[in-house]
Design a protein around this motif. Structure first.
Motif, PDB file in Angstrom:
ATOM      1  N   VAL A   1       0.834  -1.206   0.000  1.00 39.18           N
ATOM      2  CA  VAL A   1       0.000   0.000   0.000  1.00 39.18           C
ATOM      3  C   VAL A   1       0.869   1.258   0.000  1.00 39.18           C
ATOM      4  CG1 VAL A   1      -1.710   1.305   1.323  1.00 39.18           C
ATOM      5  CG2 VAL A   1      -1.911  -1.180   1.131  1.00 39.18           C
ATOM      6  N   ALA A   2       2.019   1.187   0.649  1.00 40.78           N
ATOM      7  CA  ALA A   2       2.907   2.352   0.781  1.00 40.78           C
ATOM      8  C   ALA A   2       3.879   2.500  -0.380  1.00 40.78           C
ATOM      9  CB  ALA A   2       3.686   2.256   2.085  1.00 40.78           C
ATOM     10  N   ASP A   3       3.707   1.750  -1.441  1.00 43.33           N
ATOM     11  CA  ASP A   3       4.635   1.831  -2.575  1.00 43.33           C
ATOM     12  C   ASP A   3       4.799   3.282  -3.033  1.00 43.33           C
ATOM     13  OD1 ASP A   3       6.352   0.596  -4.432  1.00 43.33           O
ATOM     14  OD2 ASP A   3       4.799   0.652  -5.974  1.00 43.33           O
ATOM     15  N   HIS A   4       6.060   3.711  -3.213  1.00 41.79           N
ATOM     16  CA  HIS A   4       6.433   5.086  -3.567  1.00 41.79           C
ATOM     17  C   HIS A   4       6.161   6.061  -2.420  1.00 41.79           C
ATOM     18  CE1 HIS A   4       7.314   3.920  -7.666  1.00 41.79           C
ATOM     19  NE2 HIS A   4       6.111   3.372  -7.771  1.00 41.79           N
ATOM     20  N   GLY A   5       5.983   5.529  -1.217  1.00 37.83           N
ATOM     21  CA  GLY A   5       5.760   6.378  -0.063  1.00 37.83           C
ATOM     22  C   GLY A   5       6.575   5.907   1.128  1.00 37.83           C
ATOM     23  N   THR A   6       6.004   6.035   2.322  1.00 40.45           N
ATOM     24  CA  THR A   6       6.713   5.757   3.568  1.00 40.45           C
ATOM     25  C   THR A   6       5.897   4.804   4.435  1.00 40.45           C
ATOM     26  OG1 THR A   6       7.672   7.985   3.542  1.00 40.45           O
ATOM     27  CG2 THR A   6       7.729   6.802   5.637  1.00 40.45           C
ATOM     28  N   VAL A   7       6.585   3.822   5.022  1.00 37.19           N
ATOM     29  CA  VAL A   7       5.987   2.949   6.027  1.00 37.19           C
ATOM     30  C   VAL A   7       6.552   3.346   7.385  1.00 37.19           C
ATOM     31  CG1 VAL A   7       5.761   0.597   6.906  1.00 37.19           C
ATOM     32  CG2 VAL A   7       5.656   1.009   4.462  1.00 37.19           C
ATOM     33  N   PHE A   8       5.661   3.609   8.324  1.00 33.54           N
ATOM     34  CA  PHE A   8       6.077   3.937   9.685  1.00 33.54           C
ATOM     35  C   PHE A   8       5.726   2.766  10.590  1.00 33.54           C
ATOM     36  CE2 PHE A   8       4.864   6.270  13.772  1.00 33.54           C
ATOM     37  CZ  PHE A   8       6.157   6.204  14.274  1.00 33.54           C
ATOM     38  N   LEU A   9       6.748   2.072  11.094  1.00 34.29           N
ATOM     39  CA  LEU A   9       6.561   0.912  11.962  1.00 34.29           C
ATOM     40  C   LEU A   9       6.622   1.386  13.414  1.00 34.29           C
ATOM     41  CD1 LEU A   9       8.878  -1.632  10.085  1.00 34.29           C
ATOM     42  CD2 LEU A   9       6.399  -1.318   9.843  1.00 34.29           C
ATOM     43  N   ASP A  10       5.460   1.682  13.967  1.00 30.23           N
ATOM     44  CA  ASP A  10       5.398   2.165  15.344  1.00 30.23           C
ATOM     45  C   ASP A  10       5.526   0.989  16.305  1.00 30.23           C
ATOM     46  OD1 ASP A  10       5.193   3.966  17.377  1.00 30.23           O
ATOM     47  OD2 ASP A  10       3.038   4.293  17.185  1.00 30.23           O
ATOM     48  N   GLU A  11       6.161   1.223  17.443  1.00 29.16           N
ATOM     49  CA  GLU A  11       6.408   0.196  18.463  1.00 29.16           C
ATOM     50  C   GLU A  11       7.060  -1.052  17.845  1.00 29.16           C
ATOM     51  OE1 GLU A  11       6.467   0.837  21.403  1.00 29.16           O
ATOM     52  OE2 GLU A  11       5.264   2.653  21.518  1.00 29.16           O
ATOM     53  N   ILE A  12       8.142  -0.819  17.114  1.00 32.21           N
ATOM     54  CA  ILE A  12       8.855  -1.912  16.451  1.00 32.21           C
ATOM     55  C   ILE A  12       9.424  -2.910  17.456  1.00 32.21           C
ATOM     56  CG2 ILE A  12      11.038  -0.636  16.398  1.00 32.21           C
ATOM     57  CD1 ILE A  12       9.696  -2.995  13.649  1.00 32.21           C
ATOM     58  N   GLY A  13       9.641  -2.489  18.682  1.00 29.56           N
ATOM     59  CA  GLY A  13      10.160  -3.386  19.708  1.00 29.56           C
ATOM     60  C   GLY A  13       9.200  -4.502  20.075  1.00 29.56           C
ATOM     61  N   GLU A  14       7.915  -4.375  19.674  1.00 32.85           N
ATOM     62  CA  GLU A  14       6.916  -5.401  19.961  1.00 32.85           C
ATOM     63  C   GLU A  14       6.837  -6.444  18.850  1.00 32.85           C
ATOM     64  OE1 GLU A  14       5.577  -5.099  22.900  1.00 32.85           O
ATOM     65  OE2 GLU A  14       6.492  -3.134  23.202  1.00 32.85           O
TER      66      GLU A  14
END
Length: 436
Positions: free
Chosen positions: A206-219
């Motif tokens: 879905v984020a192709d050509h954009g940005t993915v924000f992985l919040d709480e990556i520690g989980e």
């Protein structure tokens, strides 16, 4: 430092970026041209201060200046300097550093980055780094306590990048069930698992050509971490249950309230994935470590309220606000500003009921004539939810699993609500999801 001398790096003002290399045992600093370091600023006295060597250390001595000398914002008359200290000469700030220290990025001169506000040196240093890397595709790891604004910073990085016209997709790794997180990230094919009735694109597609924000990556579950690493390295993925490799053009930003390096050392997080995520890392300071930003943030949040709904806090109230530790950080401060406007009889912003201390006497509810019934009701529900969550977590001793059972609430949804209101379960206990 005794043999190498030191450098003074000017961080603001007319000489911002100027470096003074010093090898002498003693120097004077001031506006006068007779000084060894000349600072042409109105806040600087003619002979403002002296730095001199004392054995293997250096000390700064104020020379009865008008506007004072400071170390890390504390006014001093005679004090020792250590590498990295910020020395204030009047309003001019300088970094005290060994001569062989690597050149550092200067703090930003702006008081905001996107929707994030900060006048303190700590935040302007963060802004300086972000301004340098936002336009690139470098992966950034944001660390910091809940409520410090990591999500707003991530969105700001996207808005300042060349991908600003592309999608910005957020995945909260702590709010998705472990058995569904792979599908959430990479998508799935029809029939890949029970309930997969049709093909679905994941966040990376879905984020192709954009940005993915992985919040709480520690989980993120450990068994999924190698798959994420592979996608980050190859920019290719397979949907769950699929065999086709799909190319994706994305930038990845990640955030966590945990100390991810400590998780690596505890073997709870893969070291190779950590280094892949932390190409550039920034730790967002909690509000209690940048108290000088509190008045600026209060003014910022107050401007969002309807006209006439608030009054600036008096000096005593402001002192309480600045001195408060803000366990919920900026999010809690925003809630206090809004709550004060609607519940305070005179509209003055103060530490009114944070939801952790009950109010007595059946205080009268005050309504805003500019809001509709639905809007008034939503605010009342928010006040109830925040107060109830604080009561629930105190009752459960910070144990999220126990609290979710007592409230008959899904544990992931409880996590989400706690983050929304800036409530940290750790203040009542360990905040773990077990019964220990």
């Amino acid at each position: 430092m005794r043999h190498l001398g030191y450098r003074l790096v000017v961080l603001n003002g007319e000489l911002r970026g100027r470096e003074f290399e010093v090898t002498n045992d003693a120097i004077t600093i001031g506006k006068s041209r007779s000084c060894d370091v000349v600072l042409p600023d109105d806040s600087v006295s003619r002979v403002h201060a002296e730095i001199r060597r004392d054995g293997v250390a250096y000390r700064v001595v104020d020379k009865n200046s008008t506007n004072g000398s400071f170390i890390e914002q504390a006014r001093v008359s005679d004090a020792f300097l250590k590498p990295g200290d910020v020395l204030g000469i009047g309003k001019v700030q300088m970094r005290f550093a060994p001569r062989d220290a690597r050149t550092e990025l200067l703090p930003s001169e702006s008081e905001r980055f996107g929707d994030v506000i900060g006048r303190s040196l700590a935040m302007r240093k963060i802004f300086g780094v972000l301004e340098r890397v936002a336009a690139t595709d470098v992966t950034i790891l944001l660390e910091g306590e809940t409520g410090t604004g990591k999500d707003l910073i991530a969105r700001g990085v996207h808005e300042f990048s060349a991908r600003r016209d592309g999608p910005f997709v957020v995945v909260d790794c702590g709010a998705v069930a472990p058995n569904l997180i792979e599908s959430e990230l990479f998508g799935h094919e029809k029939g890949a698992f029970t309930g997969a009735h049709q093909r679905r694109q994941g966040a990376f597609e879905v984020a192709d050509h954009g940005t993915v924000f992985l919040d709480e990556i520690g989980e993120l579950p450990k068994d999924l971490q190698p798959k994420l690493l592979r996608v980050l390295e190859t920019r290719r993925l397979r949907r769950v249950g699929g065999s086709e490799e799909i190319d994706v053009d994305i930038r990845v930003l990640a955030a966590t309230h945990r100390h991810l390096r400590a998780q690596v050392e505890a073997e709870e997080f893969r070291e190779d994935l950590y280094f892949r995520l932390a190409v550039v890392s920034a730790t967002i300071p909690p509000l209690r470590e940048r108290r000088d930003d509190v008045p600026l943030l209060i003014e910022h949040f107050s401007r969002r309220l309807p006209p006439g709904m608030w009054k600036p806090p008096d000096p005593e109230a402001m002192a309480r606000l600045v001195g408060y530790d803000w366990p919920g950080n900026v999010r809690e401060l925003r809630n206090v500003v809004e709550r004060s406007a609607y519940l305070s009889p005179n509209g003055v912003i103060d530490l009114i009921a944070t939801g952790r201390k009950p109010q007595g006497g059946g205080e009268q509810v005050h309504f805003d004539p500019t809001l509709t019934f639905r809007e008034q009701k939503e605010r009342a529900v928010e006040l109830f939810e925040e107060a109830y969550l604080a009561w629930l977590m105190e009752r459960a001793g910070g144990n999220i699993s126990r609290a979710s059972r007592e409230a008959d609430m899904d544990r992931k949804y409880l996590h989400k609500l706690l983050r929304r209101y800036g409530i940290d379960a750790k203040q009542w206990g360990r905040g773990r999801d077990d019964e220990g």
